[in-house]
Design a protein around this motif. Sequence first.
Motif, PDB file in Angstrom:
ATOM      1  N   ILE A   1       0.865  -1.178   0.000  1.00 24.31           N
ATOM      2  CA  ILE A   1       0.000   0.000   0.000  1.00 24.31           C
ATOM      3  C   ILE A   1       0.901   1.228   0.000  1.00 24.31           C
ATOM      4  CG2 ILE A   1      -1.745   1.282   1.261  1.00 24.31           C
ATOM      5  CD1 ILE A   1      -2.735  -1.344   0.001  1.00 24.31           C
TER       6      ILE A   1
ATOM      7  N   SER B   1      -1.750   6.839  -1.026  1.00 23.39           N
ATOM      8  CA  SER B   1      -2.895   6.080  -1.524  1.00 23.39           C
ATOM      9  C   SER B   1      -4.077   6.241  -0.585  1.00 23.39           C
ATOM     10  CB  SER B   1      -2.522   4.596  -1.626  1.00 23.39           C
ATOM     11  OG  SER B   1      -3.678   3.786  -1.760  1.00 23.39           O
TER      12      SER B   1
ATOM     13  N   GLN C   1      -5.927   3.962   0.201  1.00 20.68           N
ATOM     14  CA  GLN C   1      -5.891   2.764   1.032  1.00 20.68           C
ATOM     15  C   GLN C   1      -4.896   2.902   2.194  1.00 20.68           C
ATOM     16  OE1 GLN C   1      -7.851   0.053   0.426  1.00 20.68           O
ATOM     17  NE2 GLN C   1      -8.659   0.639  -1.562  1.00 20.68           N
ATOM     18  N   GLY C   2      -3.977   3.873   2.087  1.00 17.60           N
ATOM     19  CA  GLY C   2      -2.922   4.013   3.081  1.00 17.60           C
ATOM     20  C   GLY C   2      -3.070   5.227   3.976  1.00 17.60           C
TER      21      GLY C   2
ATOM     22  N   GLY D   1      -3.190  -2.762  -3.775  1.00 17.01           N
ATOM     23  CA  GLY D   1      -2.015  -1.914  -3.795  1.00 17.01           C
ATOM     24  C   GLY D   1      -1.179  -2.026  -5.047  1.00 17.01           C
TER      25      GLY D   1
ATOM     26  N   ASN E   1      -7.956  -1.100   5.735  1.00 15.97           N
ATOM     27  CA  ASN E   1      -8.441  -0.684   4.410  1.00 15.97           C
ATOM     28  C   ASN E   1      -9.291  -1.803   3.818  1.00 15.97           C
ATOM     29  OD1 ASN E   1      -6.244  -2.521   3.975  1.00 15.97           O
ATOM     30  ND2 ASN E   1      -5.977  -1.730   1.915  1.00 15.97           N
TER      31      ASN E   1
END
Length: 380
Positions: free
Chosen positions: A236, A240, A242-243, A265, A321
């Motif tokens: 990840i 991002s 997601q991060g 990712g 995430n």
Amino acid sequence: MRLKTRSNDGKKGARRALAMLCTGVLCLSMLGAVGCASNNNSGQQSSSQQAAQSETRIFTDSLGREVELPAKIEKICPSGHTAQQVLLTMAPDLMVGLSQPLSDDQLAIFGDKFKDYPVFGAVLGAKDDFNREAVAAAEPQVIIDTGEVKKDTQESLDALQEQLGIPVVFVEAYLEDYGAAYKTLGELLDMEERGNQLSTYCTDVYNEVKDTMATIPESERVNMAYLLGENGLNAIAKTSVQGQVIDMVANNVVVVDDVSGKGNGNEISLEQIAVWNPDLIIFQAGSIYDTVGNDPAWQGIAAIANDNYYEVPNNPWCWMNNPPTVNQLMGMQWLPRLLYPDAFDDSIQDVTKAYYSTMYNYDLSDAELANILEGALPQA
């Protein structure tokens, strides 16, 4: 339905009224006062119910769309996986179906009743597998979508609403302001008390972590990586979506040119991980956490060599995430306490129990807590 009254004028009206009165007296004498009164009340209740069902209101969603909704909402449908997670915390008893089936661990928290719920799929995701026929058959009064605004969100939701003839509402939900999302849901569903409870909790959690991290200089933040995939060779990336949690509390060493916003990712190599050489690694469930410590190829990585690696809890969903939604609130509390335990007055165990109690109305047993946190705590 609007209820109307009608009045009679003049002598003809008076005669008709007198005749009706006589008929009423005859009815009472033949059938009994109780029967007539009962029938009359039944008719009034039916009319009231029909009137209530016909009442509507205009709700303005996070996109500024004005959507006509029933005055009282009792049946709702999630648009996808992110919305499902949010609605299971807010109003599980109003849901008429799911976007994806619940696992046994999830059913243990939310109840076996969901085992038999219809599964609709998701719209607006990587693939649109939303079963519109099944949704229509379930007759929800509103379809609720949550998450971040994308360039085609409004167009897609308008099209879905037109296709099904069912109101569709969007509620914006971001890591830094889940509190606002729950306030909106409280207004939407006439559940202000629950909405305010969750709003306050989310806001307090975010502010506590933000304020604590403000006391930790960037130079003292842990260099770490979040790895996943069956070989641990997906990561990840920094910046991002997601991060977000990692970027908030640590130095994410995964810096790449083409940042992926997907749950899996960016693909990377072991050689690149060695170059980054993180001091701490967290692995997503299903990756190589159980075997990486015995793999010679990984022994050159500082985090592995020093046994400073952990597995992200995955109950009821991944805490970090995938998808990035209210599950991140637990990751936001777990990760900084793992990295900087002395900066907080409470433990990972404390905040985990509080999260499950507040968000899911579920009280974890000590055994359940230990099972969830296996691999997520420093080794004794």
